[in-house]
Design an enzyme around this catalytic site. Structure first.
Site, PDB file in Angstrom:
ATOM      1  N   GLU A  73      14.257  11.103  29.267  1.00 41.56           N
ATOM      2  CA  GLU A  73      15.680  10.719  29.297  1.00 41.56           C
ATOM      3  C   GLU A  73      15.864   9.591  28.295  1.00 41.56           C
ATOM      4  OE1 GLU A  73      18.186  12.064  30.521  1.00 41.56           O
ATOM      5  OE2 GLU A  73      17.143  13.532  31.759  1.00 41.56           O
ATOM      6  N   CYS A  91      22.308   3.531  29.570  1.00 38.77           N
ATOM      7  CA  CYS A  91      22.310   4.701  28.680  1.00 38.77           C
ATOM      8  C   CYS A  91      23.640   5.418  28.748  1.00 38.77           C
ATOM      9  CB  CYS A  91      21.185   5.645  29.052  1.00 38.77           C
ATOM     10  SG  CYS A  91      21.235   6.118  30.785  1.00 38.77           S
TER      11      CYS A  91
HETATM   12  P1  NAD Z   1      11.894   1.802  24.802  1.00 36.52           P
HETATM   13  O1  NAD Z   1      11.874   3.202  24.292  1.00 36.52           O
HETATM   14  O2  NAD Z   1      11.674   0.702  23.862  1.00 36.52           O
HETATM   15  O3  NAD Z   1      10.766   1.645  25.937  1.00 36.52           O
HETATM   16  C1  NAD Z   1      10.701   2.504  27.053  1.00 36.52           C
HETATM   17  C2  NAD Z   1       9.293   2.467  27.615  1.00 36.52           C
HETATM   18  O4  NAD Z   1       8.389   3.123  26.706  1.00 36.52           O
HETATM   19  C3  NAD Z   1       8.743   1.061  27.821  1.00 36.52           C
HETATM   20  O5  NAD Z   1       7.997   1.040  29.017  1.00 36.52           O
HETATM   21  C4  NAD Z   1       7.830   0.887  26.599  1.00 36.52           C
HETATM   22  O6  NAD Z   1       6.833  -0.085  26.795  1.00 36.52           O
HETATM   23  C5  NAD Z   1       7.256   2.281  26.473  1.00 36.52           C
HETATM   24  N1  NAD Z   1       6.692   2.633  25.156  1.00 36.52           N
HETATM   25  C6  NAD Z   1       7.003   2.098  23.945  1.00 36.52           C
HETATM   26  N2  NAD Z   1       6.308   2.742  22.975  1.00 36.52           N
HETATM   27  C7  NAD Z   1       5.561   3.706  23.575  1.00 36.52           C
HETATM   28  C8  NAD Z   1       4.659   4.697  23.113  1.00 36.52           C
HETATM   29  N3  NAD Z   1       4.382   4.844  21.804  1.00 36.52           N
HETATM   30  N4  NAD Z   1       4.070   5.528  24.010  1.00 36.52           N
HETATM   31  C9  NAD Z   1       4.367   5.425  25.328  1.00 36.52           C
HETATM   32  N5  NAD Z   1       5.212   4.489  25.842  1.00 36.52           N
HETATM   33  C10 NAD Z   1       5.818   3.642  24.976  1.00 36.52           C
HETATM   34  O7  NAD Z   1      13.288   1.638  25.605  1.00 36.52           O
HETATM   35  P2  NAD Z   1      13.895   0.323  26.301  1.00 36.52           P
HETATM   36  O8  NAD Z   1      14.331  -0.623  25.223  1.00 36.52           O
HETATM   37  O9  NAD Z   1      12.991  -0.184  27.359  1.00 36.52           O
HETATM   38  O10 NAD Z   1      15.203   0.921  27.025  1.00 36.52           O
HETATM   39  C11 NAD Z   1      16.420   1.100  26.387  1.00 36.52           C
HETATM   40  C12 NAD Z   1      16.610   2.580  26.027  1.00 36.52           C
HETATM   41  O11 NAD Z   1      16.485   3.364  27.206  1.00 36.52           O
HETATM   42  C13 NAD Z   1      17.996   2.879  25.489  1.00 36.52           C
HETATM   43  O12 NAD Z   1      17.898   3.738  24.373  1.00 36.52           O
HETATM   44  C14 NAD Z   1      18.687   3.594  26.649  1.00 36.52           C
HETATM   45  O13 NAD Z   1      19.719   4.459  26.260  1.00 36.52           O
HETATM   46  C15 NAD Z   1      17.538   4.309  27.267  1.00 36.52           C
HETATM   47  N6  NAD Z   1      17.812   4.653  28.677  1.00 36.52           N
HETATM   48  C16 NAD Z   1      18.047   5.963  28.986  1.00 36.52           C
HETATM   49  C17 NAD Z   1      18.340   6.329  30.299  1.00 36.52           C
HETATM   50  C18 NAD Z   1      18.594   7.776  30.635  1.00 36.52           C
HETATM   51  O14 NAD Z   1      18.421   8.145  31.789  1.00 36.52           O
HETATM   52  N7  NAD Z   1      19.019   8.628  29.689  1.00 36.52           N
HETATM   53  C19 NAD Z   1      18.376   5.352  31.304  1.00 36.52           C
HETATM   54  C20 NAD Z   1      18.125   4.030  30.950  1.00 36.52           C
HETATM   55  C21 NAD Z   1      17.829   3.692  29.636  1.00 36.52           C
END
Ligand code: NAD
Length: 470
Positions: free
Chosen positions: A237, A271
């Protein structure tokens, strides 16, 4: 927030600080490295076998106990969410209430049918049955630090899996707090919290039998590719560039107040936040709706997230604040107009004023890409078809809202937009916890989250043919 110089990709520290008071350090713990993740997986697999051997009643009872424990400590949980991610307290309480409802819901779902019986083509029986994958690897963002880990863990556990949770560094304290609560209610090792950054996340993808990710589009795509290459079921997501379409017969003030709520609540860090407002109608209507939007956005209560009346606190990091403030500058440099706010304030924490901008073309990067902050763009359309084309003209497809009175026109828009969720006369944010949640195009990959369908994602179905002995 990750401390300057801390490399959470390696084995160094994960630090989390309060965005409204960056001097307030909530936690500093070593990041899990690959070896830690592999050891946790071994431990988790042992615990999962016992969990799956237990009865559905025992699984339901344990999830119910966890829900009770969270209820007992709801005020403490909400305070921690406010302090760690700067979520306004009213929303933090709502997040905790949602988390409790999710646990109750999936406690009951432990008793849901696990398959179907079909007529066999030969003497005997033919049926399907759901079985757990084994270990669910959950990678979560910081913006719903309790609800997202639980809306993934609860169905995974109800379906008989164990859980490895890799939370965002910015919400490590909430995740560790949740881990302690879970440890009191569930078998030892069944749910393990692994703080860390990209490397810990990648290691979780490596060991898990099923992967659920929520976060940015760039990382989600990478996680989906890696998991798929390894033959592991995955859902991701991701972001949105969600539009609110304001039809000519909508009450301008009412639509504007819903847009302000959906774009500025929790500083636009959901999001499902509204990122663009597409106003339909002639010049005079365009002016009327813009005036209502300026008034609604300027009325948003910005301040201490712990105060009852606050709707918008700080953004999560200094870097996030810099990005939003730079967007306002970019609007002016691109020939657009900033109609309200968009500036960093002088406060100690990462505060901004709610930003509203106009006059950018549909291909401008700010119209196309998610800024993930308190900043919304206004776009003009002469008719409904043009409004739908604008709303749809981005790579994301999470949610659209449409505002108006004429039911026929509203239903036409519902039928024409291609997002995974559509809201009529309601903010883009907020979807009931028992309804499927997800988007299209670059917003989501794989199966929907939430509701009964989540149990299918965390299970593998097998077909049994049972013939009588000769
Ligand atoms: P992010 O993508 O930076 O991080 C998300 C998670 O992934 C964190 O735990 C991070 O440490 C981990 N991560 C980072 N690099 C990785 C890799 N290479 N391999 C595996 N894991 C890795 O996102 P964020 O800044 O924490 O959150 C904001 C984003 O989340 C926004 O784009 C928002 O739209 C989205 N979001 C989506 C939903 C949804 O349900 N569609 C809900 C909430 C937030």
């Amino acid at each position: 927030m990750i401390a300057a110089g801390a490399d959470v990709g390696g084995s160094r520290l994960v630090e989390s600080r309060s965005p409204q008071a960056p001097g307030d350090l909530l936690v500093a713990v070593p990041a899990a490295d690959r070896g830690d993740v592999h050891a946790a997986a071994e431990r988790g697999r042992r615990a999962q076998r016992g969990w799956w051997d237990a009865s559905a009643g025992q699984r339901a009872g344990a999830l119910k106990q966890l829900s009770g424990a969270l209820s007992d400590r709801a005020a403490e949980a909400a305070d921690l969410v406010v302090r760690e991610v700067g979520k306004p307290v009213v929303e933090a309480r709502a997040e905790v209430a949602r988390a409790i409802s999710i646990l109750d819901y999936y406690a009951q779902q432990s008793f849901a049918p696990v398959g179907a019986v079909m007529p066999a083509s030969m003497p005997g029986r033919l049926w399907t049955e759901r079985r757990p994958h084994g270990l669910a690897g959950l990678i979560t963002p910081w913006n719903f630090p309790l609800a997202i880990p639980l809306w993934k863990s609860a169905p995974a556990l109800a379906a008989g899996n164990g859980v490895l949770l890799k939370p965002s560094p910015e919400s490590a304290a909430c995740a560790l707090w949740l881990g302690e609560l879970v440890a009191d209610a569930l078998p030892d090792g069944l749910v393990q919290v692994l703080p860390g950054g990209a490397d810990a996340g990648a290691a979780v993808v490596e060991v898990a039998d099923v992967v659920s990710f929520t976060g940015s589009a760039a990382v989600g795509r990478q996680v989906a590719i890696t998991a798929t290459q390894g033959g592991t079921s995955v859902q991701a997501e991701m972001g949105g560039q969600n539009a609110a379409i304001v039809l000519p017969d909508a009450d301008a003030a009412h639509a504007a107040s819903l847009v302000a709520q959906a774009s500025m609540g929790f500083a636009g860090q959901k999001c499902t936040a509204t990122r663009r407002v597409v106003v339909v109608g002639p010049e005079a209507r365009q002016r009327e709706v813009r005036a209502a939007l300026v008034a609604a956005v300027e009325a948003v209560a910005v301040g201490d997230p712990a105060a009852e009346g606050t709707a918008m606190g700080p953004v999560i990091t200094e870097d996030a604040r810099r990005r939003v403030a730079a967007a306002a500058t970019m609007v002016r440099e691109s020939g657009g107009q900033v109609l309200a706010g968009g500036d960093a304030t002088d406060d100690d924490g990462w505060f901004l004023t709610p930003g509203l901008a106009d006059g950018l073309g549909p291909d401008h990067i700010l119209a196309q890409e998610e800024l993930f902050g308190p900043f919304v763009l206004v776009q003009s359309a002469t008719d409904v078809a043009e409004a739908v084309a604008l709303a749809e003209g981005v790579r994301y497809g999470l949610v659209t809202s449409v505002h108006g009175r004429d039911a026929g026109q509203l239903l036409d828009v519902v039928a024409s937009v291609g997002t995974g969720m559509v809201k009529v006369n309601a903010p883009t944010t907020g979807v009931d916890f028992y309804a499927p949640f997800g988007g299209e195009r670059d917003s989501s990959y794989g199966q929907r989250e939430q509701g009964a369908v989540a149990l299918d994602f965390y299970s593998s179905s097998r077909t049994v043919t049972f013939a009588p002995h000769a």
